[in-house]
Design a protein around this motif. Structure first.
Motif, PDB file in Angstrom:
ATOM      1  N   MET A   1     -31.030  29.876 -17.347  1.00 45.84           N
ATOM      2  CA  MET A   1     -29.934  30.314 -16.500  1.00 45.84           C
ATOM      3  C   MET A   1     -29.997  31.835 -16.359  1.00 45.84           C
ATOM      4  O   MET A   1     -29.316  32.572 -17.071  1.00 45.84           O
ATOM      5  CB  MET A   1     -28.604  29.892 -17.110  1.00 45.84           C
ATOM      6  CG  MET A   1     -27.507  29.910 -16.084  1.00 45.84           C
ATOM      7  SD  MET A   1     -25.886  30.242 -16.667  1.00 45.84           S
ATOM      8  CE  MET A   1     -25.669  29.263 -18.088  1.00 45.84           C
TER       9      MET A   1
ATOM     10  N   VAL B   1     -26.569  18.053  -8.597  1.00 47.09           N
ATOM     11  CA  VAL B   1     -27.577  19.048  -8.981  1.00 47.09           C
ATOM     12  C   VAL B   1     -28.456  18.425 -10.061  1.00 47.09           C
ATOM     13  O   VAL B   1     -27.945  17.906 -11.065  1.00 47.09           O
ATOM     14  CB  VAL B   1     -26.906  20.338  -9.518  1.00 47.09           C
ATOM     15  CG1 VAL B   1     -27.958  21.350  -9.963  1.00 47.09           C
ATOM     16  CG2 VAL B   1     -25.982  20.948  -8.472  1.00 47.09           C
ATOM     17  N   PRO B   2     -29.782  18.408  -9.886  1.00 47.79           N
ATOM     18  CA  PRO B   2     -30.645  17.794 -10.902  1.00 47.79           C
ATOM     19  C   PRO B   2     -30.752  18.632 -12.171  1.00 47.79           C
ATOM     20  O   PRO B   2     -30.442  19.820 -12.168  1.00 47.79           O
ATOM     21  CB  PRO B   2     -32.005  17.724 -10.199  1.00 47.79           C
ATOM     22  CG  PRO B   2     -31.972  18.777  -9.158  1.00 47.79           C
ATOM     23  CD  PRO B   2     -30.530  18.961  -8.748  1.00 47.79           C
TER      24      PRO B   2
ATOM     25  N   ASN C   1     -23.624  17.602 -12.309  1.00 48.29           N
ATOM     26  CA  ASN C   1     -24.730  18.481 -12.712  1.00 48.29           C
ATOM     27  C   ASN C   1     -25.617  17.817 -13.759  1.00 48.29           C
ATOM     28  O   ASN C   1     -25.137  17.042 -14.577  1.00 48.29           O
ATOM     29  CB  ASN C   1     -24.138  19.793 -13.252  1.00 48.29           C
ATOM     30  CG  ASN C   1     -25.203  20.792 -13.625  1.00 48.29           C
ATOM     31  OD1 ASN C   1     -26.259  20.842 -12.998  1.00 48.29           O
ATOM     32  ND2 ASN C   1     -24.942  21.589 -14.650  1.00 48.29           N
ATOM     33  N   LYS C   2     -26.871  18.172 -13.750  1.00 45.53           N
ATOM     34  CA  LYS C   2     -27.873  17.663 -14.694  1.00 45.53           C
ATOM     35  C   LYS C   2     -28.181  16.184 -14.474  1.00 45.53           C
ATOM     36  O   LYS C   2     -28.267  15.413 -15.434  1.00 45.53           O
ATOM     37  CB  LYS C   2     -27.444  17.896 -16.150  1.00 45.53           C
ATOM     38  CG  LYS C   2     -27.277  19.372 -16.523  1.00 45.53           C
ATOM     39  CD  LYS C   2     -27.283  19.516 -18.026  1.00 45.53           C
ATOM     40  CE  LYS C   2     -26.839  20.896 -18.454  1.00 45.53           C
ATOM     41  NZ  LYS C   2     -26.756  21.055 -19.883  1.00 45.53           N
TER      42      LYS C   2
ATOM     43  N   PHE D   1     -33.341  29.505 -12.918  1.00 42.26           N
ATOM     44  CA  PHE D   1     -32.987  28.419 -11.993  1.00 42.26           C
ATOM     45  C   PHE D   1     -31.736  28.680 -11.161  1.00 42.26           C
ATOM     46  O   PHE D   1     -31.354  27.852 -10.329  1.00 42.26           O
ATOM     47  CB  PHE D   1     -32.950  27.055 -12.690  1.00 42.26           C
ATOM     48  CG  PHE D   1     -31.953  26.883 -13.802  1.00 42.26           C
ATOM     49  CD1 PHE D   1     -30.601  27.098 -13.608  1.00 42.26           C
ATOM     50  CD2 PHE D   1     -32.385  26.431 -15.052  1.00 42.26           C
ATOM     51  CE1 PHE D   1     -29.680  26.880 -14.619  1.00 42.26           C
ATOM     52  CE2 PHE D   1     -31.484  26.219 -16.081  1.00 42.26           C
ATOM     53  CZ  PHE D   1     -30.126  26.451 -15.859  1.00 42.26           C
TER      54      PHE D   1
ATOM     55  N   PRO E   1     -13.054  26.064 -20.523  1.00 40.11           N
ATOM     56  CA  PRO E   1     -12.947  24.609 -20.434  1.00 40.11           C
ATOM     57  C   PRO E   1     -11.512  24.120 -20.161  1.00 40.11           C
ATOM     58  O   PRO E   1     -10.531  24.765 -20.533  1.00 40.11           O
ATOM     59  CB  PRO E   1     -13.467  24.142 -21.786  1.00 40.11           C
ATOM     60  CG  PRO E   1     -14.448  25.204 -22.164  1.00 40.11           C
ATOM     61  CD  PRO E   1     -13.861  26.486 -21.655  1.00 40.11           C
TER      62      PRO E   1
ATOM     63  N   GLY F   1     -16.113  21.501 -21.378  1.00 42.75           N
ATOM     64  CA  GLY F   1     -17.001  22.507 -21.968  1.00 42.75           C
ATOM     65  C   GLY F   1     -18.471  22.139 -21.774  1.00 42.75           C
ATOM     66  O   GLY F   1     -18.844  20.971 -21.925  1.00 42.75           O
ATOM     67  N   GLY F   2     -19.269  23.120 -21.412  1.00 41.28           N
ATOM     68  CA  GLY F   2     -20.720  22.941 -21.381  1.00 41.28           C
ATOM     69  C   GLY F   2     -21.304  22.164 -20.207  1.00 41.28           C
ATOM     70  O   GLY F   2     -22.499  21.892 -20.174  1.00 41.28           O
ATOM     71  N   VAL F   3     -20.480  21.818 -19.213  1.00 37.79           N
ATOM     72  CA  VAL F   3     -21.001  20.977 -18.122  1.00 37.79           C
ATOM     73  C   VAL F   3     -21.778  21.755 -17.056  1.00 37.79           C
ATOM     74  O   VAL F   3     -22.511  21.182 -16.252  1.00 37.79           O
ATOM     75  CB  VAL F   3     -19.875  20.166 -17.418  1.00 37.79           C
ATOM     76  CG1 VAL F   3     -19.319  19.094 -18.335  1.00 37.79           C
ATOM     77  CG2 VAL F   3     -18.768  21.075 -16.900  1.00 37.79           C
TER      78      VAL F   3
ATOM     79  N   LYS G   1     -20.160  25.023 -15.586  1.00 34.24           N
ATOM     80  CA  LYS G   1     -19.209  25.832 -14.787  1.00 34.24           C
ATOM     81  C   LYS G   1     -19.778  27.217 -14.497  1.00 34.24           C
ATOM     82  O   LYS G   1     -19.740  27.699 -13.371  1.00 34.24           O
ATOM     83  CB  LYS G   1     -17.873  26.013 -15.542  1.00 34.24           C
ATOM     84  CG  LYS G   1     -17.146  24.721 -15.826  1.00 34.24           C
ATOM     85  CD  LYS G   1     -15.891  24.943 -16.629  1.00 34.24           C
ATOM     86  CE  LYS G   1     -16.159  25.438 -18.037  1.00 34.24           C
ATOM     87  NZ  LYS G   1     -16.884  24.463 -18.878  1.00 34.24           N
ATOM     88  N   THR G   2     -20.322  27.853 -15.559  1.00 34.54           N
ATOM     89  CA  THR G   2     -20.847  29.209 -15.377  1.00 34.54           C
ATOM     90  C   THR G   2     -22.072  29.191 -14.451  1.00 34.54           C
ATOM     91  O   THR G   2     -22.194  30.026 -13.557  1.00 34.54           O
ATOM     92  CB  THR G   2     -21.180  29.836 -16.751  1.00 34.54           C
ATOM     93  OG1 THR G   2     -19.968  29.850 -17.523  1.00 34.54           O
ATOM     94  CG2 THR G   2     -21.710  31.249 -16.617  1.00 34.54           C
ATOM     95  N   THR G   3     -22.932  28.194 -14.652  1.00 29.98           N
ATOM     96  CA  THR G   3     -24.120  28.070 -13.790  1.00 29.98           C
ATOM     97  C   THR G   3     -23.703  27.983 -12.318  1.00 29.98           C
ATOM     98  O   THR G   3     -24.224  28.707 -11.468  1.00 29.98           O
ATOM     99  CB  THR G   3     -24.916  26.797 -14.184  1.00 29.98           C
ATOM    100  OG1 THR G   3     -25.202  26.864 -15.583  1.00 29.98           O
ATOM    101  CG2 THR G   3     -26.190  26.663 -13.401  1.00 29.98           C
TER     102      THR G   3
HETATM  103  N1  LIG Z   1     -28.877  21.821 -13.713  1.00 33.20           N
HETATM  104  C1  LIG Z   1     -29.197  22.286 -14.900  1.00 33.20           C
HETATM  105  N2  LIG Z   1     -30.420  22.063 -15.427  1.00 33.20           N
HETATM  106  C2  LIG Z   1     -30.759  22.507 -16.649  1.00 33.20           C
HETATM  107  N3  LIG Z   1     -29.939  23.173 -17.465  1.00 33.20           N
HETATM  108  C3  LIG Z   1     -28.692  23.442 -17.010  1.00 33.20           C
HETATM  109  C4  LIG Z   1     -28.254  23.027 -15.720  1.00 33.20           C
HETATM  110  N4  LIG Z   1     -26.960  23.419 -15.563  1.00 33.20           N
HETATM  111  C5  LIG Z   1     -26.632  24.061 -16.690  1.00 33.20           C
HETATM  112  N5  LIG Z   1     -27.648  24.070 -17.563  1.00 33.20           N
HETATM  113  C6  LIG Z   1     -27.641  24.649 -18.927  1.00 33.20           C
HETATM  114  O1  LIG Z   1     -26.613  24.005 -19.653  1.00 33.20           O
HETATM  115  C7  LIG Z   1     -25.936  24.913 -20.490  1.00 33.20           C
HETATM  116  C8  LIG Z   1     -24.447  24.923 -20.171  1.00 33.20           C
HETATM  117  O2  LIG Z   1     -24.251  25.446 -18.860  1.00 33.20           O
HETATM  118  P1  LIG Z   1     -23.062  26.468 -18.542  1.00 33.20           P
HETATM  119  O3  LIG Z   1     -23.026  27.565 -19.527  1.00 33.20           O
HETATM  120  O4  LIG Z   1     -23.164  26.794 -17.102  1.00 33.20           O
HETATM  121  O5  LIG Z   1     -21.835  25.483 -18.799  1.00 33.20           O
HETATM  122  P2  LIG Z   1     -20.284  25.875 -18.915  1.00 33.20           P
HETATM  123  O6  LIG Z   1     -19.555  24.694 -18.377  1.00 33.20           O
HETATM  124  O7  LIG Z   1     -20.037  27.191 -18.298  1.00 33.20           O
HETATM  125  O8  LIG Z   1     -20.105  25.976 -20.489  1.00 33.20           O
HETATM  126  P3  LIG Z   1     -18.840  26.582 -21.295  1.00 33.20           P
HETATM  127  O9  LIG Z   1     -17.788  25.520 -21.223  1.00 33.20           O
HETATM  128  O10 LIG Z   1     -19.396  26.774 -22.663  1.00 33.20           O
HETATM  129  O11 LIG Z   1     -18.459  27.853 -20.588  1.00 33.20           O
HETATM  130  C9  LIG Z   1     -26.604  26.255 -20.283  1.00 33.20           C
HETATM  131  O12 LIG Z   1     -27.545  26.448 -21.277  1.00 33.20           O
HETATM  132  C10 LIG Z   1     -27.287  26.116 -18.937  1.00 33.20           C
HETATM  133  O13 LIG Z   1     -28.424  26.928 -18.864  1.00 33.20           O
END
Ligand SMILES: Nc1ncnc2c1ncn2[C@@H]1O[C@H](COP(=O)(O)OP(=O)(O)OP(=O)(O)O)[C@@H](O)[C@H]1O
Ligand SMILES: [Mg+2]
Length: 293
Positions: free
Chosen positions: A277, A270-271, A230-231, A282, A135, A11-13, A15-17
């Motif tokens: 988003m 990915v930095p 990522n990040k 970005f 997730p 969760g939150g890593v 995936k959607t981005t």
């Molecule tokens: N490379 C990045 N730099 C800065 N912020 C990022 C980056 N990638 C993702 N984020 C931010 O981190 C948060 C989580 O990203 P995202 O929603 O893509 O994750 P997810 O894995 O889809 O989460 P979930 O499991 O809740 O669906 C979002 O607020 C997104 O804007």
């Protein structure tokens, strides 16, 4: 046949981005569908329009849909409810409320999420489907439940043959076979047309979970393209303060763990980026980074 690329991970890593960035990229060279099976998906917010009712065009060459439980169960009813009711009511004194009862059975919505994916892949409309998943555990259940369904339906065929005499006018075997055939097609779609990217952040839990997921996907028969870390903190912003130096070092050690365990698979990096988003935030930058790496 349409190819499916799924993005999975804790969760939150991100995936959607990664899904949205990839879908925007693919849309430049062919018609693309972005599907989310995350019950708390955020595509509607990203594209600032409701995407939980039907497939909607969100950009040139790009359609998107969020498969909510409600949407999926509606489709299940259209496809199976009449037949199930006909079979059951042929030997049980039941009304149509039996459908509401069956609808609540575990696995029905999961099965139909993937039926939807299958229908979209078979429609021939799209060159690529980008699949933003829920997730880890929810998504792995979604896959493994197909095999469970398949073996249950094989059992159901055997049971039916034993109790055949209770059915007079109807033939439940047709229903069982239809469902079994559908499940077999879903499994085939996952094993032959679908590949996965596993997303992680450079930290202990996301990395360890990503490696586990990759193992489970391989066991299921879904090809793993590689990992996306990522990040990642850029070194230049971490050089002055001990807090950031320590954080950077910790990330680097999880990066090394991932590179070693990836066993030759691609690891994209990915930095951590500034901004939001959004299509005009970005996401464009992430598309470019993924394309070039
Ligand atoms: N490379 C990045 N730099 C800065 N912020 C990022 C980056 N990638 C993702 N984020 C931010 O981190 C948060 C989580 O990203 P995202 O929603 O893509 O994750 P997810 O894995 O889809 O989460 P979930 O499991 O809740 O669906 C979002 O607020 C997104 O804007
Ligand atoms: Mg998400």
């Amino acid at each position: 046949m349409t190819k499916i690329e799924m993005f999975t991970g804790k969760g939150g890593v991100g995936k959607t981005t990664m899904s949205v960035a990839t879908a925007l990229q693919y849309a430049q060279s062919g018609k693309t569908l972005l599907i989310s099976t995350d019950p708390s998906g955020s595509l509607s917010e990203i594209f600032s329009q409701p995407l939980d009712q039907r497939v909607t065009t969100v950009a040139a060459n790009l359609d998107a849909v969020e498969l909510t439980r409600q949407l999926v169960l509606g489709l299940w009813r259209e496809k199976f409810a009449d037949e199930i009711y006909t079979v059951l009511s042929s030997f049980l004194p039941v009304g149509r409320e039996i459908i509401d009862y069956i609808e609540g059975a575990p696995g029905i919505d999961e099965e139909f999420m993937l039926d939807y994916l299958l229908t979209m892949a078979q429609s021939g409309t799209y060159r690529m489907i980008v699949w933003d998943t829920a997730p880890t555990i929810t998504t792995l259940n979604l896959l493994f439940i197909q095999q469970l369904f398949y073996s249950h339906l094989t059992q159901a065929q055997k049971v039916y043959l034993k109790v055949k005499s209770v059915f007079n006018q109807v033939d439940p075997l047709a229903l069982i076979n239809k469902w079994k055939n559908l499940t077999a097609q879903i499994i085939e779609l996952l094993q032959t047309e679908t590949t996965a990217w596993v997303v992680a952040n450079p930290e202990r839990l996301p990395v360890e979970q990503a490696l586990d997921i990759a193992g489970s996907l391989t066991e299921f028969g879904v090809g793993v393209n590689g990992f996306i870390l990522n990040k990642m903190l850029p070194p230049e912003v971490c050089s002055t303060h001990p807090f950031w130096q320590t954080k950077f070092q910790a990330q680097q050690s999880w990066r090394r763990r991932m590179l070693l365990a990836a066993d030759g698979k691609i690891v994209k990096e990915v930095p951590e980026l500034l901004g939001e988003m959004r299509v005009d935030g970005f996401l464009g930058e992430v598309s470019e980074i993924l394309r070039k790496s």
